[in-house]
Design a protein around this motif. Structure first.
Motif, PDB file in Angstrom:
ATOM      1  N   GLU A  66      10.470   3.327  -0.059  1.00  0.00           N
ATOM      2  CA  GLU A  66       9.825   4.091   0.749  1.00  0.00           C
ATOM      3  C   GLU A  66      10.430   3.952   2.170  1.00  0.00           C
ATOM      4  N   SER A  67      10.997   3.013   2.721  1.00  0.00           N
ATOM      5  CA  SER A  67      11.396   3.130   4.069  1.00  0.00           C
ATOM      6  C   SER A  67      12.992   3.792   4.027  1.00  0.00           C
ATOM      7  N   THR A  94      12.620   7.485   3.433  1.00  0.00           N
ATOM      8  CA  THR A  94      11.985   8.262   4.302  1.00  0.00           C
ATOM      9  C   THR A  94      12.850   8.334   5.688  1.00  0.00           C
ATOM     10  N   GLY A 130       2.263   5.620  -2.893  1.00  0.00           N
ATOM     11  CA  GLY A 130       3.404   6.535  -2.812  1.00  0.00           C
ATOM     12  C   GLY A 130       3.806   7.239  -4.209  1.00  0.00           C
ATOM     13  N   GLU A 180       0.796  -1.210   0.045  1.00  0.00           N
ATOM     14  CA  GLU A 180      -0.059   0.153   0.104  1.00  0.00           C
ATOM     15  C   GLU A 180       0.793   1.225  -0.005  1.00  0.00           C
ATOM     16  N   GLN A 181       1.973   1.166   0.767  1.00  0.00           N
ATOM     17  CA  GLN A 181       2.930   2.433   0.782  1.00  0.00           C
ATOM     18  C   GLN A 181       3.426   2.643  -0.586  1.00  0.00           C
TER      19      GLN A 181
END
Length: 623
Positions: free
Chosen positions: A498-499, A502, A474, A469-470
């Motif tokens: 994503e991670s 971030t 995104g 979902e991210q």
């Protein structure tokens, strides 16, 4: 203020206009790139003074006419990529084909019916946001629909138009704009007035936003999507609220506008009961000849005047709150500011700000205001003071009538402010420089919905639902798809985009400056075994520090190039030898401590999996 409104009883009606920039290579009517620039990169400037023009029927738009009363010069920052179309020095080219195809895909997602022929129209805009004095726009589709929990919401139109210039700052002469944004393709989606609650407005905007992102062809980030909201209640009037930036603000905007209209209607009833009236405007500078008010004295010292208007029957109502931290007097002040004044004073708040009781008494006497009345004043340059107090008087008269139709701007916190009258049909007329377009839907593929992508990422790529979902929702979804197509492991690509990015952003690394191509190349270097995963952060930091570097150059700059197995074995053996006594005593219990020392010795130039494997072998030899 009015809380817990019954929106059905009030007859609340709302509609949305969603404006979304498209992520195309070229602008809508020329070949200039759609990348934004920094103001300091400007190579030259141009200036314009804009004036309203009559429509084909000989009519002047009221909003344009009010805008023209403010005497301003507009300055535009131009760049080495700025074309003559943007400077309004040559006719526009044909409509960009990529932009049209993306818009047709959006229309498909909205179940909208595509028109047989799209005609470019000119929309009069004289706030300086376009060098030509108008915006080009075309209807592409209509009669669509989306679903919400509270019922369907119709889509009245899907427009393709050019984005306006970016406002940079106010200057002494007027306003400075930047031409980098002007002409970026923009899709505008208008809903029918089917929305009945603030929650439904939020859900409809969220649904449309999801559909737009599903195309993978829209720009992301602050300012790339804007929501305008039209709101009215049954006894009120239609109000257009411009520039709602954050989706989460829509609920508050709709709720606060409904509440504002209720309060204005209550004020109207009170004014009618008091037989309220608005007096003539007058110049009363002599009342403040020896004033201690810094604002008023400054205006007088610079050759300005103090103008006033008596508001008979308005006592206590000018200071009445109609939105959180905004009063009827704030509305009056908004209108004065549009005329160039800094604001107003009114007797619901006086004496204060250096204005004395004696001055208030003299003011009331001068305009024959008694108990139950109020007075508003403006201190500014002569012409400005006169125009501003007339604007205040006009707004006060409309308060007696109820809720005025108008265009308002969104503030932080969900409140709004007056901008201008509602525009009318007189500002639209045909564009003669661009031929009509016959949209071809034969090659348009229906974009995959983001919700469908999440399911595919889970089922086909093995991502857990949260990470899927991210990625799907995104801003780097398209880059993720490109990475997987290039052979990068999906879980590694998703976690990195994503991670990892971030986390680096939270450490003040400017990850937004890293080009997508460099991010993709970094992932490919890892997949090819040329860059250990442990070195990715260092590469990203080098790329953020110098966006001109390639991923390979950043890897060299960071000193995290790959190390072959022989070098790894040699380094690990040295670490184990130095800690031989610990290894003999603890065996595999020494693994964790030695793993960190090995990685440090290799300076991130070898993968953790390889180092772990070799270290286990070396410990087993000595245990």
């Amino acid at each position: 203020m009015t809380d817990d409104l019954d929106y059905e009883e009030l007859g609340l009606v709302a509609g949305l206009e969603i404006h979304q920039q498209l992520d195309t290579e070229s602008k809508l009517f020329c070949q200039s790139p759609t990348e934004l620039r920094e103001p300091e990169e400007a190579t030259h400037t141009i200036a314009r003074e804009l004036h309203p023009t009559k429509s084909e029927l000989g009519e002047l738009d009221e909003a344009a006419l009010e805008e023209s009363r403010v005497d301003r010069t507009f300055e535009y920052l131009a760049y080495d990529t700025t074309c003559l179309v943007e400077e309004d020095d040559e006719p526009p080219a044909r409509v960009d084909e990529e932009a049209m195809n993306v818009t047709l895909g959006i229309a498909d997602l909205l179940d909208a019916v595509v028109v047989d022929q799209a005609h470019v129209m000119r929309k009069l805009v004289i706030d300086g946001s376009n060098t030509s004095g108008f915006q080009r726009s075309m209807l592409v589709a209509q009669a669509g629909e989306i679903s919400t929990d509270e019922g369907p919401v119709g889509i009245t139109d899907v427009m393709l138009e050019e984005e306006s210039a970016q406002r940079v700052e106010e200057t002494e002469e007027g306003v400075r704009y930047s031409l980098d944004r002007l002409g970026i393709p923009l899709v505008e989606i208008g809903t029918a007035p089917d929305i009945r609650t603030p929650e439904q407005a939020y859900e409809a905007a969220e649904q449309i936003g999801m559909l737009l992102r599903s195309t993978g062809a829209v720009k992301r980030g602050l300012g790339t999507i804007r929501q305008d909201v039209n709101v009215s209640i049954e006894a009120g009037a239609r109000v257009e609220i411009k520039g709602v930036q954050a989706l989460d603000d829509i609920r508050d905007i709709v709720a606060n506008e409904g509440s504002r209209q209720v309060e204005l209607l209550d004020i109207r009833e009170e004014l009618l009961e008091r037989d309220a009236a608005v007096g003539e405007t007058t110049e009363l500078s002599h009342v403040f000849e020896d004033t201690d008010s810094g604002v008023i004295q400054s205006a007088l010292d610079s050759g300005g005047t103090v103008t006033a208007v008596a508001l008979y029957g308005f006592d206590g109502l000018v200071g009445r709150e109609i939105q959180p931290d905004r009063r009827l007097g704030t509305e009056f002040s908004d209108h004065a500011k549009r005329a160039g004044a800094g604001g107003i004073f009114h007797t619901d708040e006086l004496p204060a700000s250096g204005v004395t009781e004696d001055e208030v008494a003299s003011l009331n006497a001068a305009v024959d205001a008694g108990e139950g009345d109020a007075v508003a004043i403006v201190a500014a340059g002569g012409d400005v003071a006169e125009q501003a107090i007339e604007a205040v008087a006009d707004r006060a008269r409309s308060a007696i009538e109820g809720v005025p139709e108008e265009t308002r701007g969104a503030n932080e916190g969900g409140t709004t402010r007056y901008l201008r009258p509602l525009p009318g049909a007189a500002r639209m007329y045909p564009e003669t420089d661009v031929p009509p377009v016959e949209p071809d839907t034969s090659d348009v593929l229906t974009p995959e919905l983001l919700t469908e992508r999440v399911e595919r990422y889970v089922e086909e790529m093995g991502l857990d639902e949260g990470l899927a979902e991210q990625v799907a929702f995104g801003r780097r979804m398209v880059l993720f798809e490109e990475a997987v197509e290039a052979g990068v492991d999906p879980t590694f690509a998703a976690a990195t985009l994503e991670s990892t990015l971030t986390e680096l952003s939270r450490e003040d690394v400017d990850v937004e400056s890293i080009r997508d191509g460099a991010l993709l190349s970094t992932l490919q270097l890892v997949e090819a075994g040329e860059l250990p995963k442990e070195g990715v952060n260092d590469v990203f930091e080098a790329l953020a520090a110098d966006a001109s570097l390639t991923a390979a150059e950043a890897m060299d700059e960071a000193g995290v190039g790959g190390t072959d197995e022989a070098e790894v074995r040699e380094a690990v053996a040295e670490v184990v030898e130095r800690n031989a006594e610990q290894v003999e005593q603890q065996g595999m219990g020494a693994f964790s401590a030695l793993m960190g020392e090995c990685m440090g010795a290799l300076r991130g130039q070898a993968s953790g999996d390889l180092v772990s494997e070799v270290l286990r072998e070396e410990i087993q030899k000595r245990a």
